[in-house]
Design an enzyme around this catalytic site. Structure first.
Site, PDB file in Angstrom:
ATOM      1  N   ARG A 178     -29.607 -46.348   2.845  1.00 51.99           N
ATOM      2  CA  ARG A 178     -29.902 -45.315   2.083  1.00 51.99           C
ATOM      3  C   ARG A 178     -29.350 -44.024   2.436  1.00 51.99           C
ATOM      4  NH1 ARG A 178     -32.278 -40.334   1.465  1.00 51.99           N
ATOM      5  NH2 ARG A 178     -33.422 -40.820   3.097  1.00 51.99           N
ATOM      6  N   HIS A 199     -36.562 -38.670  13.446  1.00 53.68           N
ATOM      7  CA  HIS A 199     -35.491 -38.919  12.733  1.00 53.68           C
ATOM      8  C   HIS A 199     -34.434 -37.673  13.192  1.00 53.68           C
ATOM      9  CE1 HIS A 199     -33.376 -39.827   8.910  1.00 53.68           C
ATOM     10  NE2 HIS A 199     -32.772 -38.741   9.192  1.00 53.68           N
ATOM     11  N   HIS A 243     -30.277 -36.024  13.428  1.00 55.73           N
ATOM     12  CA  HIS A 243     -29.043 -36.070  13.029  1.00 55.73           C
ATOM     13  C   HIS A 243     -28.210 -35.728  14.470  1.00 55.73           C
ATOM     14  CE1 HIS A 243     -28.938 -36.478   8.590  1.00 55.73           C
ATOM     15  NE2 HIS A 243     -30.363 -36.585   8.921  1.00 55.73           N
ATOM     16  N   CYS A 282     -27.361 -35.097   4.536  1.00 53.97           N
ATOM     17  CA  CYS A 282     -27.973 -34.772   3.394  1.00 53.97           C
ATOM     18  C   CYS A 282     -27.207 -34.084   2.547  1.00 53.97           C
ATOM     19  CB  CYS A 282     -29.273 -34.053   3.827  1.00 53.97           C
ATOM     20  SG  CYS A 282     -30.409 -33.538   2.323  1.00 53.97           S
ATOM     21  N   ASN A 297     -26.415 -39.255  10.809  1.00 55.52           N
ATOM     22  CA  ASN A 297     -27.626 -39.658  11.833  1.00 55.52           C
ATOM     23  C   ASN A 297     -26.884 -40.144  12.893  1.00 55.52           C
ATOM     24  OD1 ASN A 297     -30.093 -39.654   9.802  1.00 55.52           O
ATOM     25  ND2 ASN A 297     -28.463 -40.706   8.468  1.00 55.52           N
TER      26      ASN A 297
END
Length: 300
Positions: free
Chosen positions: A16, A206, A208, A239, A248
């Site tokens: 995703r 999370h 990046h 994003c 990521n």
């Protein structure tokens, strides 16, 4: 002496978050093969797709087919940013649903045309309905460190938003360095605070890798007691609503680091690289992660 967890859960977000910003259309069969290979690598939690408007994120237009074509192994999320998305996800018999809100008002306005408070007001009945049906709710907290429009985010605002999600019944918080500007000190401080303030929630980090700080930030989060990390095979991602946000942190690199630290993940690095090899011809982003280079050179 570092105090680190014995076990870490890897949440794979490549299908995703990794593919949503890919300019080249990736066919359904290639996505499904990618997902199957990642499951075969030992991934037990994965973000498969999102139920969003194809007008805004055309790469996710095949969400229903992806859900239908994926073997149910472990916990599998879909992103549902609003009531309509949640309705579609429930109709597809998804049992774990992710929602998201940015700490930054400007980010939210650029992304979903609502302020942070308005976004939370809209999500409140959505989360209530999901919890009433016994579904797992994952709350993704965007721009938790820096915003491309507002700059550095006040940690107290992050904690306040996380508390609000906790009060609504969220099961997990995924706290994101959306544009990859955090440093290890900031990572350690924020996650130490969140672990103390919300000890009963699953807490996921999370990161990046925009400025090549993600691995250092993960190590700092480990020291703060975090044992769940979002990662993306091949370092894919970025994003579309956050200028400057690159990929990521790569699953294969994170798992390798954890392996060398003696931390168990249950994930096979070589098999992750094999999954990356399968999706690589179908994306425009070059795959240039450390472990994947070794794999290509037959050194892994």
């Amino acid at each position: 002496m570092f105090i680190l967890p014995n076990n870490v859960t890897i949440i794979e977000v490549g299908p995703r978050d990794g593919l949503q910003n890919e300019k080249k259309h990736v066919d359904e069969q290639h996505k499904l093969a990618f997902i199957k290979a990642l499951l075969g690598a030992g991934i037990t939690e994965m973000e498969l797709t999102s139920f969003v408007s194809p007008k805004w994120v055309p790469q996710m237009a095949d969400a229903e087919a992806i859900i239908a074509g994926t073997e149910r192994i472990g916990r599998q999320f879909v992103l549902a940013p609003n009531a309509k998305g949640a309705e579609l996800a429930r109709a597809a018999d998804v049992r774990s649903i992710a929602v998201f809100v940015g700490v930054s008002n400007t980010f939210n306005l650029k992304n979903i045309n609502r302020t942070t408070d308005d976004s939370m007001d809209a999500l409140e009945p959505v989360i209530a309905a999901l919890k009433a049906d016994g579904l797992f709710v994952r709350a993704c907290i965007s721009t938790a460190f820096y915003c491309p429009y507002e700059g550095k985010i006040n940690p107290t605002a992050v904690v306040a938003l996380c508390r609000r999600f906790a009060a609504l019944g969220a099961d997990e918080l995924s706290v994101a360095d959306t544009i990859g500007m955090a440093n290890p000190q900031e990572s350690y401080q924020l996650f130490t605070t969140l672990k103390k303030e919300l000890p009963d929630l699953l807490l996921t980090a999370h990161f990046h890798d925009t400025r090549k700080m993600a691995m250092a930030n993960i190590f700092a989060a480990l020291q703060a007691g975090v044992d769940r990390f979002d990662t993306s095979a091949g370092g894919l991602g970025g994003c579309p609503f956050a200028p400057g946000a690159t990929g990521n942190v790569a699953t294969e690199d994170v798992v390798h680091m954890l392996d060398t630290l003696g931390i168990t993940t249950g994930v096979d690095v070589k098999k992750v690289c094999e999954a990356v090899q399968m999706i690589a011809p179908h994306v425009t982003r070059p795959i240039d992660t450390g472990m994947y280079r070794l794999f290509e050179n037959k050194q892994l």
